[in-house]
Design a protein around this motif. Structure first.
Motif, PDB file in Angstrom:
ATOM      1  N   SER A  11       0.820  -1.203   0.000  1.00 40.24           N
ATOM      2  CA  SER A  11       0.000   0.000   0.000  1.00 40.24           C
ATOM      3  C   SER A  11       0.864   1.267   0.000  1.00 40.24           C
ATOM      4  N   THR A  12       1.975   1.251   0.692  1.00 33.00           N
ATOM      5  CA  THR A  12       2.892   2.403   0.697  1.00 33.00           C
ATOM      6  C   THR A  12       3.483   2.612  -0.687  1.00 33.00           C
ATOM      7  N   THR A  13       3.856   1.528  -1.360  1.00 35.89           N
ATOM      8  CA  THR A  13       4.408   1.619  -2.710  1.00 35.89           C
ATOM      9  C   THR A  13       3.366   2.175  -3.680  1.00 35.89           C
ATOM     10  N   TYR A  15       0.715   4.032  -2.940  1.00 33.40           N
ATOM     11  CA  TYR A  15       0.458   5.430  -2.581  1.00 33.40           C
ATOM     12  C   TYR A  15       1.556   6.338  -3.128  1.00 33.40           C
ATOM     13  N   THR A  16       2.801   5.936  -2.982  1.00 38.63           N
ATOM     14  CA  THR A  16       3.935   6.720  -3.468  1.00 38.63           C
ATOM     15  C   THR A  16       3.889   6.840  -4.989  1.00 38.63           C
TER      16      THR A  16
END
Length: 148
Positions: A11-13, A15-16
């Protein structure tokens, strides 16, 4: 690594990546040349026995902030019996044309006839209409063109 760590990393990847694409889009939008072309606009004004008001209406149209070479004013005289057409014909406005309904659109009544004549003769990409007893703001055409 457990499943929660993988989901958090995924999810962080994502979002980024989405944020990066968003900022790239904003940057490209700012660096692309903006067009300065202004659409050619026709303003159609139907008039019937409006000698008391047409002068003020035309004065408002003459003071428009939109470039005069990018719009035309079409006043359509709907068989007036007063001095409406004389007032329009004597107006000192370069982008003004006086039209008459004549025998055009005999099946139509009231304001539909002059509006139809004006729209038929209009050269603009966009057509604005107003009444001959209206006083529009000096930025009217410019503001309407901004939405186009």
């Amino acid at each position: 690594m457990d499943i929660l760590t993988h989901l958090l990393l995924l999810s962080t990847t994502l979002y980024t990546g989405v944020a990066l694409l968003f900022f790239i889009g904003l940057f490209r939008l700012k660096t692309q040349p903006q067009t300065t072309d202004k659409p050619f606009i026709s303003v159609v004004i139907a008039a019937r026995n409006e000698a008391d008001y047409i002068g003020e209406c035309l004065d408002c149209m003459k003071r428009q902030t939109y470039p005069t070479d990018r719009f035309e004013i079409l006043v359509v005289d709907d068989d007036s019996t007063d001095d409406t057409s004389v007032i329009v014909a004597s107006a000192q406005i370069d982008n003004l044309r006086l039209l008459t309904v004549g025998d055009c659109f005999p099946e139509m009544a009231a304001k539909k006839r002059p509006m139809s004549v004006g729209i038929q003769q209009a050269k603009g990409e966009w057509i604005l209409t107003t009444d001959s007893d209206c006083k529009v703001p000096t930025t009217w055409v410019e503001q309407m063109a901004a939405y186009m």
